[in-house]
Design an enzyme around this catalytic site. Structure first.
Site, mmCIF file in Angstrom:
data_model
loop_
_atom_site.group_PDB
_atom_site.id
_atom_site.type_symbol
_atom_site.label_atom_id
_atom_site.label_comp_id
_atom_site.label_asym_id
_atom_site.label_seq_id
_atom_site.Cartn_x
_atom_site.Cartn_y
_atom_site.Cartn_z
ATOM 1 N N ALA A 82 -55.474 78.025 62.784
ATOM 2 C CA ALA A 82 -54.360 78.728 62.480
ATOM 3 C C ALA A 82 -53.452 79.359 64.063
ATOM 4 C CB ALA A 82 -54.767 80.080 61.372
ATOM 5 N N GLU A 128 -52.433 74.551 77.675
ATOM 6 C CA GLU A 128 -51.383 75.077 77.659
ATOM 7 C C GLU A 128 -52.239 76.139 79.199
ATOM 8 O OE1 GLU A 128 -48.382 75.390 78.218
ATOM 9 O OE2 GLU A 128 -48.144 73.286 77.864
ATOM 10 N N TYR A 150 -47.815 81.678 74.535
ATOM 11 C CA TYR A 150 -48.800 80.993 74.048
ATOM 12 C C TYR A 150 -49.896 80.534 74.878
ATOM 13 C CZ TYR A 150 -50.611 76.343 71.938
ATOM 14 O OH TYR A 150 -50.920 75.752 71.046
#
Ligand code: G4F
Length: 338
Positions: A82, A128, A150
Site C-alpha cells: 500500500a 526512487e 515520495y
C-alpha cells in the site's frame, strides 16, 4: 495447512499480480483495502482471481485497525504494497504521501514486534530512493539521495525495516524495485500513458499527446517477474534487502521510438527543449508535444540497476525485456478498443 498471506495494496498492479502468484503457490490470500477509498477490484477481475481472495477492510494509518486485522488473520507473511506511489503527486501532497508510506509501516512493525506468532514482512522499497545518484549502475551499497517527497518517505520506511530487523530480530526485508510495468499499470505512469495515447492516435480517438521530460532514463521490467522476486526474498532464512531490476535502461524518448516501431507509426523528431515535437510522417502532423505541466519540480534523470545480488542469492533475474513488455502492453490496449 495452507500458508496465510496478507497483502496491503491488493488493488494495485503489484498487489493483483502478487495475489495471483501466491494463489498458484496455494496460499490463502487476504487482500487489505480501504473501505472509503475508490473500491476498484477491476485488476483482480481482469486476472480472474476476484472470487479467490478474501478482501478485508484495513485503515492502515490506524494502529487499532492494523492490530485488529493482523491478530485476526494471523498471517505467515505480509507484503506491504500500500502506498501513494505516483512520484509527481507526492510534490503536491507530501504529508499524505509520508503518512501513507512511512507512518503506516510503523503500525505493522509494532504489531509484529508484539506478536507471539512469527510473521515475515516484505516492504516495497524503490529505486526512487537513489534520486540523482551519480553511480552509473546502482547496487545495494549505493547511497540514497531521494529527489521527491515520495523518495524520502520510502527511504524512511527502508530504514525502519532495517531497524526492526536489527533491533528486535523481526523477520523483515525490503525489495528495492526499479520501475516495473504491465498491462495493469496505472494510467498516470508514463509507459501506460504513452501506449494508451499512441494507440488512441492510431485509432483516430486522439490527435495529440503531451509529455514532460522525455530524456529521463528508467530501468523498466515486467511486474509479474518482479512479484516472484518479492516472494523469493521472504523464503530465505537470513532476511536481507535486494535490488530488483533488469540492468538496462532507456530514455522515455527511446521508449516512444520502440512503441511507434511496434505500432508501425513512422515518426521523426524536430525542435529542441520545450519546442521538441514528434511528427507522424504519414500525416505530417505533430502527435507528441512537450508541456511544462508534466515536468516535476525535481526529476530523477537516470536509473539503472545492478541486480547481481538477487541473481546470486535468490536465483532471480528479469525474464521479460522492454520490447516484449511494449508488445504485451500495446496488444492489451488495442484489444480494449474492440
Ligand atoms: O512513469 P513515471 O511516473 O514513474 P517514476 O516517477 O519513475 O516512478 C515509478 O517507478 C518507481 C520506481 O520503481 C516507483 F517507486 C514509483 O512508485 C513509480 O512506480 O515517470 C517516469 C519518468 C519520470 O522521469 C517523469 O518525469 O517519465 C517522466 N515523464 C515525462 N513525461 C512523465 C511524463 N511521467 C509521467 N508520469 N507523465 C508524463 O507525462
Amino acid at each position: 495447512m495452507k500458508k496465510k498471506v496478507l497483502i496491503t495494496g491488493i488493488m494495485g498492479q503489484d498487489g493483483a499480480y502478487l495475489a495471483k502468484f501466491l494463489l498458484s503457490k496455494k496460499y490463502k490470500v487476504y487482500g487489505a483495502y480501504r473501505r472509503n477509498s475508490n473500491y476498484e477490484n477491476n485488476r483482480l477481475r481482469r486476472l480472474g482471481i476476484e472470487d479467490k481472495i478474501e478482501l478485508i477492510d484495513l485503515e492502515i494509518n490506524e494502529f487499532t485497525s492494523v492490530n485488529y486485522v493482523i491478530n485476526k488473520i494471523k498471517p505467515d507473511e505480509i507484503y506491504n504494497l500500500a502506498a501513494m506511489s505516483f512520484v509527481a503527486s507526492s510534490f503536491d501532497q507530501p504529508l499524505y504521501t509520508i503518512n501513507t508510506n512511512f507512518f503506516a509501516l510503523i503500525n505493522i512493525l509494532e504489531v509484529m514486534k508484539n506478536s507471539k506468532k512469527k510473521i515475515s514482512l516484505y516492504q516495497a522499497s524503490t529505486s526512487e530512493m537513489f534520486g540523482n545518484s551519480t553511480k552509473k549502475s546502482i547496487n545495494e551499497n549505493t547511497n540514497f539521495d531521494p529527489a521527491s517527497p515520495y523518495g524520502i518517505s520510502k527511504v524512511g520506511s527502508h530504514y525502519l525495516v532495517r531497524l526492526y530487523r536489527k533491533a528486535y530480530n523481526l523477520d523483515c526485508c525490503s525489495g528495492i524495485l526499479f520501475n516495473h510495468e504491465s498491462p495493469l499499470r496505472g494510467e498516470e505512469f508514463v509507459t501506460k500513458k504513452i501506449i494508451r495515447q499512441l494507440c488512441e492516435i492510431l485509432n483516430n480517438k486522439r490527435k495529440i499527446m503531451y509529455l514532460g521530460n522525455i530524456y529521463a532514463k528508467r530501468d523498466w521490467g515486467f511486474a509479474p517477474d518482479y512479484v516472484e522476486a518479492m516472494w523469493k526474498m521472504l523464503q530465505i532464512k537470513n532476511k536481507d534487502d535486494f535490488i530488483i531490476g533488469t540492468g538496462k535502461c532507456y530514455s522515455i524518448k527511446e521508449f516512444i521510438n520502440k512503441t511507434c516501431k511496434y505500432l508501425k507509426i513512422n515518426i521523426k523528431w524536430t525542435g529542441k527543449g520545450i519546442n521538441e515535437k514528434c511528427i507522424n510522417l504519414n500525416s505530417n502532423k505533430a502527435i507528441i508535444k512537450i508541456s511544462k505541466k508534466f515536468y516535476r519540480p525535481l526529476d530523477v534523470n537516470h536509473l539503472k540497476s545492478n541486480p547481481l545480488k538477487a541473481k546470486k542469492i535468490l536465483n532471480w533475474a528479469a525474464k521479460t525485456n522492454l520490447s516484449a513488455i511494449i508488445k504485451k502492453m500495446c496488444d492489451d490496449q488495442i484489444s480494449s478498443f474492440n
